[in-house]
Design an enzyme around this catalytic site. Sequence first.
Site, PDB file in Angstrom:
ATOM      1  N   GLU A 247      -4.238  -3.331  -9.093  1.00 11.52           N
ATOM      2  CA  GLU A 247      -2.933  -3.973  -8.886  1.00 11.52           C
ATOM      3  C   GLU A 247      -3.005  -5.483  -9.108  1.00 11.52           C
ATOM      4  O   GLU A 247      -2.048  -6.100  -9.573  1.00 11.52           O
ATOM      5  CB  GLU A 247      -2.396  -3.672  -7.486  1.00 11.52           C
ATOM      6  CG  GLU A 247      -1.939  -2.233  -7.282  1.00 11.52           C
ATOM      7  CD  GLU A 247      -3.075  -1.308  -6.872  1.00 11.52           C
ATOM      8  OE1 GLU A 247      -4.251  -1.747  -6.855  1.00 11.52           O
ATOM      9  OE2 GLU A 247      -2.792  -0.133  -6.568  1.00 11.52           O
TER      10      GLU A 247
ATOM     11  N   PHE B 267       0.387   6.651   6.939  1.00 16.18           N
ATOM     12  CA  PHE B 267      -0.630   6.553   5.896  1.00 16.18           C
ATOM     13  C   PHE B 267      -0.161   5.606   4.796  1.00 16.18           C
ATOM     14  O   PHE B 267       0.955   5.722   4.305  1.00 16.18           O
ATOM     15  CB  PHE B 267      -0.927   7.943   5.326  1.00 16.18           C
ATOM     16  CG  PHE B 267      -1.914   7.902   4.188  1.00 16.18           C
ATOM     17  CD1 PHE B 267      -3.228   7.513   4.404  1.00 16.18           C
ATOM     18  CD2 PHE B 267      -1.524   8.227   2.893  1.00 16.18           C
ATOM     19  CE1 PHE B 267      -4.130   7.449   3.366  1.00 16.18           C
ATOM     20  CE2 PHE B 267      -2.421   8.177   1.844  1.00 16.18           C
ATOM     21  CZ  PHE B 267      -3.732   7.779   2.082  1.00 16.18           C
ATOM     22  N   GLN B 268      -1.002   4.683   4.430  1.00 16.73           N
ATOM     23  CA  GLN B 268      -0.707   3.670   3.410  1.00 16.73           C
ATOM     24  C   GLN B 268       0.547   2.864   3.719  1.00 16.73           C
ATOM     25  O   GLN B 268       1.255   2.425   2.822  1.00 16.73           O
ATOM     26  CB  GLN B 268      -0.631   4.301   2.011  1.00 16.73           C
ATOM     27  CG  GLN B 268      -1.989   4.827   1.551  1.00 16.73           C
ATOM     28  CD  GLN B 268      -2.076   5.096   0.062  1.00 16.73           C
ATOM     29  OE1 GLN B 268      -1.106   5.479  -0.569  1.00 16.73           O
ATOM     30  NE2 GLN B 268      -3.274   4.906  -0.499  1.00 16.73           N
TER      31      GLN B 268
ATOM     32  N   LYS C 285      10.345   5.274   0.069  1.00 13.09           N
ATOM     33  CA  LYS C 285      10.253   6.402  -0.863  1.00 13.09           C
ATOM     34  C   LYS C 285      11.530   7.246  -0.866  1.00 13.09           C
ATOM     35  O   LYS C 285      11.996   7.682  -1.921  1.00 13.09           O
ATOM     36  CB  LYS C 285       9.038   7.271  -0.528  1.00 13.09           C
ATOM     37  CG  LYS C 285       8.719   8.281  -1.619  1.00 13.09           C
ATOM     38  CD  LYS C 285       7.368   8.946  -1.416  1.00 13.09           C
ATOM     39  CE  LYS C 285       7.080   9.930  -2.549  1.00 13.09           C
ATOM     40  NZ  LYS C 285       5.762  10.577  -2.384  1.00 13.09           N
TER      41      LYS C 285
ATOM     42  N   MET D 268     -18.519 -24.409 -11.350  1.00 14.86           N
ATOM     43  CA  MET D 268     -17.850 -25.548 -10.724  1.00 14.86           C
ATOM     44  C   MET D 268     -18.381 -25.762  -9.311  1.00 14.86           C
ATOM     45  O   MET D 268     -18.580 -26.897  -8.871  1.00 14.86           O
ATOM     46  CB  MET D 268     -16.334 -25.330 -10.717  1.00 14.86           C
ATOM     47  CG  MET D 268     -15.535 -26.532 -10.253  1.00 14.86           C
ATOM     48  SD  MET D 268     -15.837 -27.998 -11.269  1.00 14.86           S
ATOM     49  CE  MET D 268     -14.496 -27.872 -12.455  1.00 14.86           C
TER      50      MET D 268
END
Lengths: 558, 166
Positions: free
Chosen positions: A50, A112-113, A162, A469
Site C-alpha cells: 500500500e 478484524f482489520q 463495507k 546522508m
Amino acid sequence: MELSGAQILIDGLKREGVEYIFGVNGGAAMPIFDALYSETDVKLIPMRHEQGASHAADGYARATGNVGVVLATSGPGATNLVTGIATAYMDSIPMVAITGQVFTHYIGSDAFQECDVIGVTRPICKHSYLIKSSDEIADVVAEAFHIAKTGKPGPVIIDIAKDAQMREALFQYPETVDIRGYKPQVHGDPEQIAKAAALIKEAKRPMLYAGGGVVLANASEELRKFTLNTQIPITVTLMGLGAFPETHPLAMEMPGMHGSCCANYAFTDSDLVVAIGARFDDRVTGDLGKFAPNAKKIHIDIDASCIGKNVPVDVPIVGDAKSVLTELNKQVGPADIDPWRAQIQEWKQKYPFEYEQKGDNVMPQYVTEQIYKHFSDAIVVADVGQHQMWAAQYFKFTEPRQWLNSGGLGTMGFSLPAAIGAQLGCPDKTVVNINGDGSYIMTIQELVPAISMKLPLKVFIINNMYLGMVRQWQELFHGKRYSAVDYHDNPDFALLAEAFGATGIRVEHPDDVEPALEKAKGINDGPVVIDFIVDEEENVFPMVPAGAGLGDVIRGLS
Amino acid sequence: MNPEERHIFSVMVENRFGVLARVAGLFSGRGFNIDSLNVAETHDKGISHITLVTHGDAQIIEQIYQHLNRLIDVIEVTDLSTGTHVERELVLIKIATDDPQKRTEILQVAEVFRGRVIDMKPTTLVLEITGDEGKLKAAIDIFNTYGILELARTGKVAMLRGSEKQ
C-alpha cells in the site's frame, strides 16, 4: 438509477476524470475492487504494498498535475498508506486516498482489520470523510476532489464502510461543489500587490525565492516572465526545481543546506527577498536569526497560515502564485541593479558545484552529471538522501514537473513507486529514477508491477553501501561512529533485478558509466536497473550545518 | 519571547462528528494550550458554536487563527479579543452544609454573587453562579473557605456586542 455504493464511487471517479487507481486488494475493499474488475475507463494498477500504491498515486499527481488516487483495504491496508499520505501532505500534492472500512455495525468493536483511519490520519491530511451510507458517496467524492485540487492542494481520505459499498442508492452526481467553510483565496489583495511592486522598484539587492507552490499553481510561465521582466536573480528551492530553467544566467540554483553558495550568500546580503510559493523551510533558511538579516520580505502564498510562520514578513500576499504573478507582471520593469547582478555572477563563477575525482572510483557526482548528459529531457524521480542532493545539484532542470522528490517529509522508498505513477501519467516521456541503495530496498517490491506493465523505467542506484546522508552526519558530527548505516550486506542489485525479470547492469568503473547509460537508453520493453557502485565515503557539499547561518556554508573544497 | 496574551475565539463549525477532534488536534499537534472550551449546537441545527480560550504570544495567536480558518469544517473564526464582546460562564458549586449556621452564611454569600440554589440536601447544597471570569474567581475563592466538595464549569461562552459582524 440505483447502483451499489462501490459502483457510485467508480462512476464518481470517472466524472472526476480519473485515469488510474493504484491499489492493493483486501477484505473490506473487495466490493470496490470487484466493481473495477470490468471497468475500462478507470484503470486499476495493482501494486505490491500500500505504501508503494500511495507513492505511485503521488508520483502520478506530481508529474501530471491531476489528482492521484489510491485504494486500500481497512486496518493494515490503511495504516500502510500513512507514510504516503503524509508525504503528499507535506508537499501539498493533490491526492484522494480511498480505504475500505469494516461493516458499520462492527465499527468501534475492534473487529478484524479494523482501524480508526480517520483518527490516525487526521493530522496528515487536508480533510477526511467516513462514509456509513451509500447515498453519501457521490457528494463526498465530488467534495473530496474539489478539496484535494483547489487552494493549497493536499490528500483527502474517504473511508467507506463495507456495507455502504454494497448497498444500492441513487446515483446523482453534484454538478457543483459549495462548501461554506472552504473558500480558497485565489486573487491577491491589489493594495498589497502594489506595495510589493513598489518595494521591488526600490530594492538595490533584490532576489526571487520560488518554491514548489509555483509548480503546483502551474505558474512557471508567469514566474519566467516576472524574472525576465525584472532581471532579478532567482533561486528555486528543491521543491520548485524546473519552475525556472537552471541553465539561465539569472538562475542561482537551489538554496539552503546543500544549495549553491551563490544563493546562500545572496540571501545573506540581499535587501529584498520575494518569496513565491515557498515556505521558509528550515532546510532553506538555516539559523533563522541569521537568515536574510538585511532583507525586507514579500511573501506570496495561497496558505495564509504559511505566511509569517517562520520569518516575519513585510508584505504578505495571500493568493495563488499564477494570479498574483500575473498582476505583478503588469506593474514591474527591469530592475536597475547592475552591481548586484555582477556580484551574483562572481559568486556563481567562483563557487560552482564541484567535486574531486578520487582515483579510479566511480564518483556519484560524475554519475549524476552523465545521467544529465544522456537524459536531460527526462522526468527525474529521486529518492531521499545524498543521491537526491547530488541530483538536485548536478542535473539542470528546465521544466516544471520534471523533478519529483519527497522534499518535505523526506520519505525513503518514495521514488521507485512514484516513478511508476509518473511513467503512467506521462507515457511519452522518459522517466529516470535516481535512487540510493538504502532507499531502493525499502520499496524494491514495486519493481514487480513495473515489469508486469513493461514500463521502460531507468532505475539508477547510486550505491555507496551506506545510508550515506546519515553516515555523512556521523562522520562530521558523531566522531565517525557509523551506527546502523553499513549496507555492505545488501544483495547484488543487478542480479536481483534479473531475478525479478528486469535488466540488471552493475557498474564499478568510471569508463563503464556512459556505455551503461547508453545501453539503458536502448531498453524500452521494461525497466532497466543500473547499480552504480560509487565511492563509499563521498560527502555532499556545500553544506550549511544544522543550526548555522547560510553565510557559514562549508564549501567542502578549499 | 514576546508577551503572552489570552484570547477568546468564537468558532462557527459544521455540526458533524469529528469536528471537535479536528479543532482539538490542531492544538495538541502544535503544543498549544486550550484554557477553556465550550461547544454546543446553535439555533441553526447545522452549525455548532465553539468558544475557545487560549493564550500565546502574537505569533502563536495568529497561527491559531489561521489554522482554525484552514479547517474545512470551520465556517467562521472571530478573535473576540480584538473587538468589544460579552462573555459569561456558569459554575456549579457543591458545598457541605453540615451545620445550619454555616448554611445560612453560605446562602448570604451566594446572594452577594447572585447565585441560585439549585439543589439542597440535609448536608449539602449546590449553587449556580453565572458571571465573567473575575466574578467567578472571587466566588470560588470565598466558597473555597467553606470547603467545596465538587465544582463544574461550562467554560466561557462569548460573542461580539451589538451589530458588530460575527
